[in-house]
Scaffold this active site. Sequence first.
Site, PDB file in Angstrom:
ATOM      1  N   HIS A  20       0.607  -1.219   0.013  1.00  0.00           N
ATOM      2  CA  HIS A  20      -0.109   0.033   0.220  1.00  0.00           C
ATOM      3  C   HIS A  20       0.688   1.207  -0.006  1.00  0.00           C
ATOM      4  O   HIS A  20       0.390   2.268  -0.513  1.00  0.00           O
ATOM      5  CB  HIS A  20      -0.970   0.069   1.180  1.00  0.00           C
ATOM      6  N   LYS A  31     -17.028  -6.809   6.807  1.00  0.00           N
ATOM      7  CA  LYS A  31     -15.841  -7.179   7.022  1.00  0.00           C
ATOM      8  C   LYS A  31     -15.469  -7.108   8.546  1.00  0.00           C
ATOM      9  O   LYS A  31     -16.230  -6.112   9.167  1.00  0.00           O
ATOM     10  CB  LYS A  31     -14.559  -6.501   6.319  1.00  0.00           C
ATOM     11  N   ARG A  78      -2.533  -6.653  -8.536  1.00  0.00           N
ATOM     12  CA  ARG A  78      -1.537  -7.973  -8.263  1.00  0.00           C
ATOM     13  C   ARG A  78      -1.578  -9.087  -9.050  1.00  0.00           C
ATOM     14  O   ARG A  78      -0.575  -9.480  -9.457  1.00  0.00           O
ATOM     15  CB  ARG A  78      -1.767  -8.242  -6.628  1.00  0.00           C
ATOM     16  N   SER A 135      -3.266  -7.417   2.931  1.00  0.00           N
ATOM     17  CA  SER A 135      -3.389  -7.528   4.349  1.00  0.00           C
ATOM     18  C   SER A 135      -3.952  -8.627   4.959  1.00  0.00           C
ATOM     19  O   SER A 135      -3.502  -9.016   6.117  1.00  0.00           O
ATOM     20  CB  SER A 135      -4.801  -6.272   4.525  1.00  0.00           C
TER      21      SER A 135
END
Length: 159
Positions: free
Chosen positions: A17, A41, A90, A128
């Site tokens: 990040h 979440k 990614r 994360s």
Amino acid sequence: MRIGIYAGSFDPITYGHEDLITRSLSFVDRLVVAVATNISKQPLFSVEERIRFIRSALADDPRVEVRQFDGLLVDLARSVGATLSIRGLRAVADFEYELQMANMNRHLYVGMETVFLMANDAYFYVSSNIVKEAASLGGDVSALVPPSVSRRLKAKLGR
């Protein structure tokens, strides 16, 4: 002034990040890092902790504003004058999801474009969630997150 917005849960911030934030500052004058409160979440860290981690990692760079948000990203973008949404990629799976979000955001706010940045090779596998999982099992994640995050992960997870 070109204003960008980089939104995420940042639970916790990683060097991946941080790399995207730093690279974004090469083409925006100001970057709003928007820490999402996502009710679907269950975050490990509070919003306040996540904001502190980000500010600490960026050494309070005056070009970066860190703030909490909930609701639509486009509403926050309009309110701060952002015309660019920064997103990191990614893998191909990231692109599929991010493309859907970019198209919806463009539909909701035609004044905002999405800029996709490829993850740095050094952090391509870092997320994360994977950091939290490794840390919860006793793995050393200190090379993947800022020192303050590493310390809090150890304290919070009892490792």
